[in-house]
Design a protein around this motif. Structure first.
Motif, PDB file in Angstrom:
ATOM      1  N   SER A  16      14.198   2.342  13.539  1.00 41.18           N
ATOM      2  CA  SER A  16      15.362   1.818  12.810  1.00 41.18           C
ATOM      3  C   SER A  16      16.440   1.935  13.450  1.00 41.18           C
ATOM      4  O   SER A  16      17.407   1.221  13.736  1.00 41.18           O
ATOM      5  CB  SER A  16      15.269   2.256  11.343  1.00 41.18           C
ATOM      6  OG  SER A  16      13.866   1.972  10.800  1.00 41.18           O
ATOM      7  N   HIS A  32      14.099  -4.817   9.279  1.00 39.36           N
ATOM      8  CA  HIS A  32      13.584  -3.893   9.217  1.00 39.36           C
ATOM      9  C   HIS A  32      12.287  -4.131   8.458  1.00 39.36           C
ATOM     10  O   HIS A  32      12.558  -4.532   7.131  1.00 39.36           O
ATOM     11  CB  HIS A  32      14.384  -2.689   8.511  1.00 39.36           C
ATOM     12  CG  HIS A  32      15.367  -2.233   9.343  1.00 39.36           C
ATOM     13  ND1 HIS A  32      15.657  -1.539  10.497  1.00 39.36           N
ATOM     14  CD2 HIS A  32      16.985  -2.632   9.225  1.00 39.36           C
ATOM     15  CE1 HIS A  32      16.497  -1.487  10.940  1.00 39.36           C
ATOM     16  NE2 HIS A  32      17.588  -2.233  10.345  1.00 39.36           N
ATOM     17  N   ASP A  34      10.177  -2.335   6.958  1.00 41.81           N
ATOM     18  CA  ASP A  34       9.969  -1.567   5.572  1.00 41.81           C
ATOM     19  C   ASP A  34      10.917  -2.324   4.420  1.00 41.81           C
ATOM     20  O   ASP A  34      10.505  -2.227   3.309  1.00 41.81           O
ATOM     21  CB  ASP A  34      10.612  -0.227   6.006  1.00 41.81           C
ATOM     22  CG  ASP A  34       9.511   0.782   6.625  1.00 41.81           C
ATOM     23  OD1 ASP A  34       8.106   0.394   6.591  1.00 41.81           O
ATOM     24  OD2 ASP A  34       9.828   1.786   7.129  1.00 41.81           O
ATOM     25  N   TYR A  37       8.649  -4.941   3.110  1.00 46.14           N
ATOM     26  CA  TYR A  37       7.034  -4.311   2.591  1.00 46.14           C
ATOM     27  C   TYR A  37       7.279  -3.759   1.435  1.00 46.14           C
ATOM     28  O   TYR A  37       6.397  -3.967   0.325  1.00 46.14           O
ATOM     29  CB  TYR A  37       6.705  -3.495   3.717  1.00 46.14           C
ATOM     30  CG  TYR A  37       5.131  -3.102   3.297  1.00 46.14           C
ATOM     31  CD1 TYR A  37       4.189  -3.867   3.724  1.00 46.14           C
ATOM     32  CD2 TYR A  37       4.902  -1.664   2.982  1.00 46.14           C
ATOM     33  CE1 TYR A  37       2.693  -3.646   3.171  1.00 46.14           C
ATOM     34  CE2 TYR A  37       3.696  -1.487   2.465  1.00 46.14           C
ATOM     35  CZ  TYR A  37       2.578  -2.199   2.406  1.00 46.14           C
ATOM     36  OH  TYR A  37       1.425  -2.075   2.171  1.00 46.14           O
ATOM     37  N   TRP A  38       8.159  -2.833   1.286  1.00 46.83           N
ATOM     38  CA  TRP A  38       8.310  -1.938   0.008  1.00 46.83           C
ATOM     39  C   TRP A  38       9.394  -2.832  -1.006  1.00 46.83           C
ATOM     40  O   TRP A  38      10.440  -3.264  -0.760  1.00 46.83           O
ATOM     41  CB  TRP A  38       8.995  -0.554   0.355  1.00 46.83           C
ATOM     42  CG  TRP A  38       7.884   0.100   1.051  1.00 46.83           C
ATOM     43  CD1 TRP A  38       8.288   0.430   2.528  1.00 46.83           C
ATOM     44  CD2 TRP A  38       6.818   0.568   0.580  1.00 46.83           C
ATOM     45  NE1 TRP A  38       7.144   1.052   2.922  1.00 46.83           N
ATOM     46  CE2 TRP A  38       6.199   1.280   1.931  1.00 46.83           C
ATOM     47  CE3 TRP A  38       6.264   0.726  -0.531  1.00 46.83           C
ATOM     48  CZ2 TRP A  38       5.011   1.964   1.808  1.00 46.83           C
ATOM     49  CZ3 TRP A  38       5.082   1.559  -0.618  1.00 46.83           C
ATOM     50  CH2 TRP A  38       4.475   1.910   0.671  1.00 46.83           C
ATOM     51  N   TRP A  42       8.701   2.048  -4.710  1.00 55.05           N
ATOM     52  CA  TRP A  42       7.968   2.277  -3.816  1.00 55.05           C
ATOM     53  C   TRP A  42       6.603   1.349  -3.790  1.00 55.05           C
ATOM     54  O   TRP A  42       5.413   1.806  -3.686  1.00 55.05           O
ATOM     55  CB  TRP A  42       7.491   3.598  -3.458  1.00 55.05           C
ATOM     56  CG  TRP A  42       8.471   4.509  -2.782  1.00 55.05           C
ATOM     57  CD1 TRP A  42       9.535   5.205  -3.534  1.00 55.05           C
ATOM     58  CD2 TRP A  42       8.807   4.687  -1.508  1.00 55.05           C
ATOM     59  NE1 TRP A  42      10.347   5.893  -2.731  1.00 55.05           N
ATOM     60  CE2 TRP A  42       9.929   5.352  -1.341  1.00 55.05           C
ATOM     61  CE3 TRP A  42       8.279   3.860  -0.483  1.00 55.05           C
ATOM     62  CZ2 TRP A  42      10.708   5.481  -0.180  1.00 55.05           C
ATOM     63  CZ3 TRP A  42       8.915   4.229   0.888  1.00 55.05           C
ATOM     64  CH2 TRP A  42      10.112   5.109   0.993  1.00 55.05           C
ATOM     65  N   GLU A  44       4.122  -1.677  -3.037  1.00 58.39           N
ATOM     66  CA  GLU A  44       3.742  -2.407  -1.913  1.00 58.39           C
ATOM     67  C   GLU A  44       3.775  -4.033  -1.970  1.00 58.39           C
ATOM     68  O   GLU A  44       3.476  -4.654  -3.107  1.00 58.39           O
ATOM     69  CB  GLU A  44       2.351  -2.080  -1.260  1.00 58.39           C
ATOM     70  CG  GLU A  44       2.399  -0.673  -0.776  1.00 58.39           C
ATOM     71  CD  GLU A  44       0.862  -0.368  -0.472  1.00 58.39           C
ATOM     72  OE1 GLU A  44       0.272  -1.417  -0.113  1.00 58.39           O
ATOM     73  OE2 GLU A  44       0.413   0.786  -0.669  1.00 58.39           O
ATOM     74  N   GLY A  67       9.488  -1.971  13.182  1.00 59.98           N
ATOM     75  CA  GLY A  67       8.061  -1.616  12.234  1.00 59.98           C
ATOM     76  C   GLY A  67       6.919  -1.834  13.013  1.00 59.98           C
ATOM     77  O   GLY A  67       6.627  -2.621  13.695  1.00 59.98           O
ATOM     78  N   TYR A  69       3.224  -1.805  11.173  1.00 60.97           N
ATOM     79  CA  TYR A  69       2.512  -2.871  10.383  1.00 60.97           C
ATOM     80  C   TYR A  69       1.569  -3.431  11.343  1.00 60.97           C
ATOM     81  O   TYR A  69       1.822  -4.668  11.641  1.00 60.97           O
ATOM     82  CB  TYR A  69       3.464  -3.720   9.605  1.00 60.97           C
ATOM     83  CG  TYR A  69       4.178  -2.821   8.662  1.00 60.97           C
ATOM     84  CD1 TYR A  69       3.568  -2.481   7.331  1.00 60.97           C
ATOM     85  CD2 TYR A  69       5.359  -2.634   8.865  1.00 60.97           C
ATOM     86  CE1 TYR A  69       4.342  -1.731   6.547  1.00 60.97           C
ATOM     87  CE2 TYR A  69       6.145  -1.745   7.899  1.00 60.97           C
ATOM     88  CZ  TYR A  69       5.547  -1.511   6.594  1.00 60.97           C
ATOM     89  OH  TYR A  69       6.398  -0.895   5.742  1.00 60.97           O
ATOM     90  N   MET A 112      15.874   0.476   4.195  1.00 59.99           N
ATOM     91  CA  MET A 112      14.753   0.368   3.519  1.00 59.99           C
ATOM     92  C   MET A 112      15.261  -0.646   2.092  1.00 59.99           C
ATOM     93  O   MET A 112      16.188  -0.671   2.135  1.00 59.99           O
ATOM     94  CB  MET A 112      14.712   1.844   2.927  1.00 59.99           C
ATOM     95  CG  MET A 112      13.209   2.279   1.987  1.00 59.99           C
ATOM     96  SD  MET A 112      11.623   1.499   2.696  1.00 59.99           S
ATOM     97  CE  MET A 112      11.254   2.826   3.810  1.00 59.99           C
TER      98      MET A 112
END
Length: 173
Positions: A16, A32, A34, A37-38, A42, A44, A67, A69, A112
């Protein structure tokens, strides 16, 4: 380099931070994974939604997507013109994970999704240690396959902070 995929051997490899810095010197938008995805708390994202978002990003003319993944890596690999892997030692990855836990205590990192405050527990540290070498091997195979499939594309493997700094300086020139 207009479409850059950044991966790392582990959490804490510096993906990152590197992507943000590279985005500044190369004047490219940074995404990013993340953050896609999040969901807050938290939770998914659904796989279909996550894949669709990556395809949208990959269709853009200019980007850095950072990332790991692996389940969706093919989307980014097909679209990128450069792949950069950060392959720092395990001890440095662990140190950075501990450092960011202190730095972002009870708040979400800039890379994030909102509502996902930085956390650190035994299970996450165990995950990093237990998957480091296997991920190193799997990314090595991914890079070899990428080179075979796309020989015209660029690959950079950065193993030290010194190599990272030299790469960023070179791109900035």
């Amino acid at each position: 380099m207009q479409r850059i995929m950044v991966i790392g051997v582990s959490a804490g490899a510096g993906k990152s931070t590197f992507a943000r810095r590279l985005g500044k010197v190369a004047n490219l938008p940074v995404h990013h994974l993340d953050a896609y995805y999040w969901k807050p708390g938290w939770v998914e994202a659904e796989e279909k939604e996550f894949r669709h978002k990556q395809q949208e990003l990959a269709n853009e003319p200019r980007w850095i997507i950072e990332g790991n993944y692996n389940s969706t890596a093919a989307i980014r690999l097909a679209a990128c013109d450069a792949l950069i892997q950060l392959q720092l030692p395990l001890w440095r990855c662990l140190w950075r994970v501990l450092k960011r836990r202190i730095q972002y205590r009870k708040q979400a990192r800039p890379d994030m999704a909102p509502g996902c405050p930085e956390k650190l527990d035994y299970e996450f540290l165990k995950f990093i240690v237990m998957t480091y070498h296997e991920r190193q091997k799997s990314q090595h195979h991914l890079i070899e396959e990428f080179i075979r499939k796309y020989p015209e594309k660029q690959v950079y493997i950065l193993r030290t902070q010194k190599e990272i700094e030299a790469f960023l300086e070179q791109v900035g020139k």
